[in-house]
Design a protein around this motif. Structure first.
Motif, PDB file in Angstrom:
ATOM      1  N   HIS A 191       0.839  -1.196   0.000  1.00 25.16           N
ATOM      2  CA  HIS A 191       0.000   0.000   0.000  1.00 25.16           C
ATOM      3  C   HIS A 191       0.877   1.249   0.000  1.00 25.16           C
ATOM      4  N   VAL A 192       0.578   2.171  -0.902  1.00 27.37           N
ATOM      5  CA  VAL A 192       1.312   3.424  -0.958  1.00 27.37           C
ATOM      6  C   VAL A 192       0.983   4.276   0.263  1.00 27.37           C
ATOM      7  N   SER A 193       1.955   5.095   0.697  1.00 25.71           N
ATOM      8  CA  SER A 193       1.749   5.966   1.852  1.00 25.71           C
ATOM      9  C   SER A 193       2.196   7.382   1.530  1.00 25.71           C
ATOM     10  N   GLU A 195       3.095   9.405   3.911  1.00 28.79           N
ATOM     11  CA  GLU A 195       3.939   9.836   5.022  1.00 28.79           C
ATOM     12  C   GLU A 195       5.333  10.258   4.575  1.00 28.79           C
ATOM     13  N   PHE A 196       5.795   9.715   3.467  1.00 31.58           N
ATOM     14  CA  PHE A 196       7.155   9.992   3.023  1.00 31.58           C
ATOM     15  C   PHE A 196       7.286  11.402   2.435  1.00 31.58           C
ATOM     16  N   ASP A 197       6.215  11.900   1.797  1.00 36.22           N
ATOM     17  CA  ASP A 197       6.215  13.245   1.218  1.00 36.22           C
ATOM     18  C   ASP A 197       4.778  13.639   0.895  1.00 36.22           C
ATOM     19  N   PRO A 198       4.048  14.188   1.867  1.00 40.18           N
ATOM     20  CA  PRO A 198       2.623  14.498   1.672  1.00 40.18           C
ATOM     21  C   PRO A 198       2.349  15.427   0.493  1.00 40.18           C
ATOM     22  N   GLU A 199       3.199  16.422   0.275  1.00 35.79           N
ATOM     23  CA  GLU A 199       2.957  17.379  -0.801  1.00 35.79           C
ATOM     24  C   GLU A 199       3.044  16.709  -2.163  1.00 35.79           C
ATOM     25  N   VAL A 200       4.065  15.890  -2.357  1.00 30.99           N
ATOM     26  CA  VAL A 200       4.208  15.178  -3.629  1.00 30.99           C
ATOM     27  C   VAL A 200       3.038  14.211  -3.812  1.00 30.99           C
ATOM     28  N   TRP A 201       2.636  13.537  -2.732  1.00 26.49           N
ATOM     29  CA  TRP A 201       1.523  12.606  -2.867  1.00 26.49           C
ATOM     30  C   TRP A 201       0.259  13.308  -3.329  1.00 26.49           C
ATOM     31  N   GLU A 202      -0.024  14.492  -2.807  1.00 26.85           N
ATOM     32  CA  GLU A 202      -1.235  15.196  -3.199  1.00 26.85           C
ATOM     33  C   GLU A 202      -1.205  15.532  -4.691  1.00 26.85           C
ATOM     34  N   ARG A 203      -0.047  15.852  -5.215  1.00 29.37           N
ATOM     35  CA  ARG A 203       0.065  16.135  -6.650  1.00 29.37           C
ATOM     36  C   ARG A 203      -0.145  14.863  -7.473  1.00 29.37           C
ATOM     37  N   ILE A 204       0.358  13.746  -6.972  1.00 26.57           N
ATOM     38  CA  ILE A 204       0.135  12.460  -7.643  1.00 26.57           C
ATOM     39  C   ILE A 204      -1.356  12.132  -7.650  1.00 26.57           C
ATOM     40  N   ARG A 218      -2.408   5.693   2.644  1.00 20.50           N
ATOM     41  CA  ARG A 218      -2.698   5.417   4.059  1.00 20.50           C
ATOM     42  C   ARG A 218      -1.408   5.384   4.874  1.00 20.50           C
ATOM     43  N   SER A 219      -1.548   5.710   6.128  1.00 17.48           N
ATOM     44  CA  SER A 219      -0.405   5.763   7.040  1.00 17.48           C
ATOM     45  C   SER A 219       0.051   4.354   7.412  1.00 17.48           C
ATOM     46  N   HIS A 220       1.184   4.291   8.087  1.00 18.68           N
ATOM     47  CA  HIS A 220       1.688   3.005   8.547  1.00 18.68           C
ATOM     48  C   HIS A 220       0.668   2.326   9.454  1.00 18.68           C
ATOM     49  N   ALA A 221       0.091   3.091  10.381  1.00 17.97           N
ATOM     50  CA  ALA A 221      -0.894   2.515  11.294  1.00 17.97           C
ATOM     51  C   ALA A 221      -2.124   2.010  10.544  1.00 17.97           C
ATOM     52  N   GLU A 222      -2.544   2.732   9.513  1.00 17.31           N
ATOM     53  CA  GLU A 222      -3.705   2.306   8.728  1.00 17.31           C
ATOM     54  C   GLU A 222      -3.401   1.040   7.932  1.00 17.31           C
ATOM     55  N   VAL A 223      -2.176   0.897   7.459  1.00 16.48           N
ATOM     56  CA  VAL A 223      -1.805  -0.315   6.732  1.00 16.48           C
ATOM     57  C   VAL A 223      -1.713  -1.495   7.694  1.00 16.48           C
ATOM     58  N   VAL A 224      -1.139  -1.271   8.862  1.00 14.62           N
ATOM     59  CA  VAL A 224      -1.043  -2.337   9.870  1.00 14.62           C
ATOM     60  C   VAL A 224      -2.431  -2.879  10.210  1.00 14.62           C
ATOM     61  N   ARG A 225      -3.431  -1.994  10.210  1.00 11.05           N
ATOM     62  CA  ARG A 225      -4.792  -2.403  10.576  1.00 11.05           C
ATOM     63  C   ARG A 225      -5.339  -3.483   9.644  1.00 11.05           C
ATOM     64  N   GLN A 255      11.300   3.117  -0.651  1.00  7.67           N
ATOM     65  CA  GLN A 255      10.209   3.631  -1.485  1.00  7.67           C
ATOM     66  C   GLN A 255       8.982   3.897  -0.619  1.00  7.67           C
ATOM     67  N   PRO A 256       8.083   4.791  -1.051  1.00  2.00           N
ATOM     68  CA  PRO A 256       6.917   5.159  -0.237  1.00  2.00           C
ATOM     69  C   PRO A 256       5.783   4.143  -0.300  1.00  2.00           C
ATOM     70  N   VAL A 257       6.116   2.893  -0.078  1.00  2.00           N
ATOM     71  CA  VAL A 257       5.137   1.806  -0.113  1.00  2.00           C
ATOM     72  C   VAL A 257       5.359   0.925   1.111  1.00  2.00           C
ATOM     73  N   TYR A 258       4.313   0.748   1.919  1.00  7.36           N
ATOM     74  CA  TYR A 258       4.386  -0.182   3.049  1.00  7.36           C
ATOM     75  C   TYR A 258       3.868  -1.546   2.603  1.00  7.36           C
ATOM     76  N   VAL A 259       4.523  -2.584   3.088  1.00 12.94           N
ATOM     77  CA  VAL A 259       4.165  -3.946   2.704  1.00 12.94           C
ATOM     78  C   VAL A 259       4.178  -4.839   3.928  1.00 12.94           C
ATOM     79  N   GLY A 260       3.523  -5.979   3.800  1.00 14.49           N
ATOM     80  CA  GLY A 260       3.553  -6.953   4.865  1.00 14.49           C
ATOM     81  C   GLY A 260       3.007  -8.290   4.429  1.00 14.49           C
ATOM     82  N   VAL A 261       3.342  -9.315   5.170  1.00 17.45           N
ATOM     83  CA  VAL A 261       2.814 -10.670   4.980  1.00 17.45           C
ATOM     84  C   VAL A 261       2.424 -11.188   6.356  1.00 17.45           C
ATOM     85  N   ALA A 262       1.248 -11.787   6.443  1.00 15.03           N
ATOM     86  CA  ALA A 262       0.794 -12.302   7.736  1.00 15.03           C
ATOM     87  C   ALA A 262       0.083 -13.626   7.549  1.00 15.03           C
TER      88      ALA A 262
END
Length: 265
Positions: A191-193, A195-204, A218-225, A255-262
């Motif tokens: 999931h992209v986040s 948090e790494f650069d909010p201004e650039v993300w808004e332009r994207i 979404r933030s790290h906490a939102e991805v963890v959820r 990179q501005p992408v959070y990932v996980g496996v559970a």
């Protein structure tokens, strides 16, 4: 196998599409000038966009192989995207040739290329359904026809959930997809986040919105959820390049992408 209720001729080439832009980032050939123009626009203020796409793709390869190494031989890949080799079935069937994979996507271009997704090992099986993640019950129903849901399944949601808004209940969708899967199943998610650069993300995000696509970082906490109730595999939810890195990775810097496996207990 495909859902025959949709004609691949219904492809809107008048506005950019997220899957075709992603194909452009990955140096693919299944996009149109409008997609290349939008993706190039993103590149002007986010020069690392291609690296982000490749880091996400490389995570999928490592994560799918990891889950297959845990003995999981069935996979449900939702939001498959335009085929880019190696595809998920090629990765997991290299570990277990008899692995079964069900692909699901709502992009007509993916439907057009579904045949490429069905070319697996003769010992295994692959299937494809044209369906939207916002119809998780339909996806599960189709998966039941091709997978044995009494045995563990790897559920893959790669770069998909940013395109599910809060109003569409992304957490409920993930639960609906996970609930029928037995103990020992795994969730693989990226999931992209912002948090790494909010201004650039808004332009994207503005570029995607201009093409009619709502997108939500979404933030790290939102991805963890998304992993609530599951057992996170080490190293947890981290930037894509930090998840079990391997020598020879095309992209090794953060990179501005959070990932996980559970694992489902």
């Amino acid at each position: 196998m495909t859902d025959t209720g949709f004609s691949p001729d219904r492809i809107d080439t008048g506005k950019p599409h997220s899957a075709r832009m992603y194909d452009w980032y990955l140096d693919g050939k299944d996009h149109y000038p409008v997609d290349a123009d939008a993706a190039s626009q993103v590149l002007t203020f986010f020069p690392g966009a291609k690296d982000t796409a490749w880091a996400n793709r490389e995570f999928m390869h490592r994560a799918a192989r990891f889950v297959a190494d845990q003995g999981v031989a069935q996979f449900l890949d939702v939001g498959t995207g335009i085929p880019t080799e190696p595809n998920l079935h090629q990765v997991v069937q290299a570990v277990t040739p008899s692995s079964r994979v069900v692909y699901a996507d709502n992009d007509p271009i993916v439907l057009r290329h579904a045949e490429a997704l069905l070319q697996g090992r003769p010992e295994g099986r692959t299937a494809y359904v044209h369906a939207d993640v916002r119809e998780p019950e339909r996806i599960v129903e189709y998966a039941r026809e091709h997978l044995d849901l009494t045995r563990p399944v790897g559920l893959s949601l790669i770069a998909l959930l940013p395109f599910v808004t809060d109003e569409q209940d992304p957490y409920g969708i993930v639960r609906t997809l996970l609930d029928p899967l037995p103990s020992g199943s795994h969730l693989v998610l990226s999931h992209v986040s912002a948090e790494f650069d909010p201004e650039v993300w808004e332009r994207i995000a503005a570029v995607y919105r201009s093409g009619g696509t709502q997108v939500r970082a979404r933030s790290h906490a939102e991805v963890v959820r998304f992993f609530d109730g599951l057992e996170l595999c080490a190293p947890g939810v981290v930037p894509a390049t930090d998840w079990r890195p391997e020598p020879g990775m095309r992209v090794a810097h953060e990179q501005p992408v959070y990932v996980g496996v559970a694992r489902k207990p």
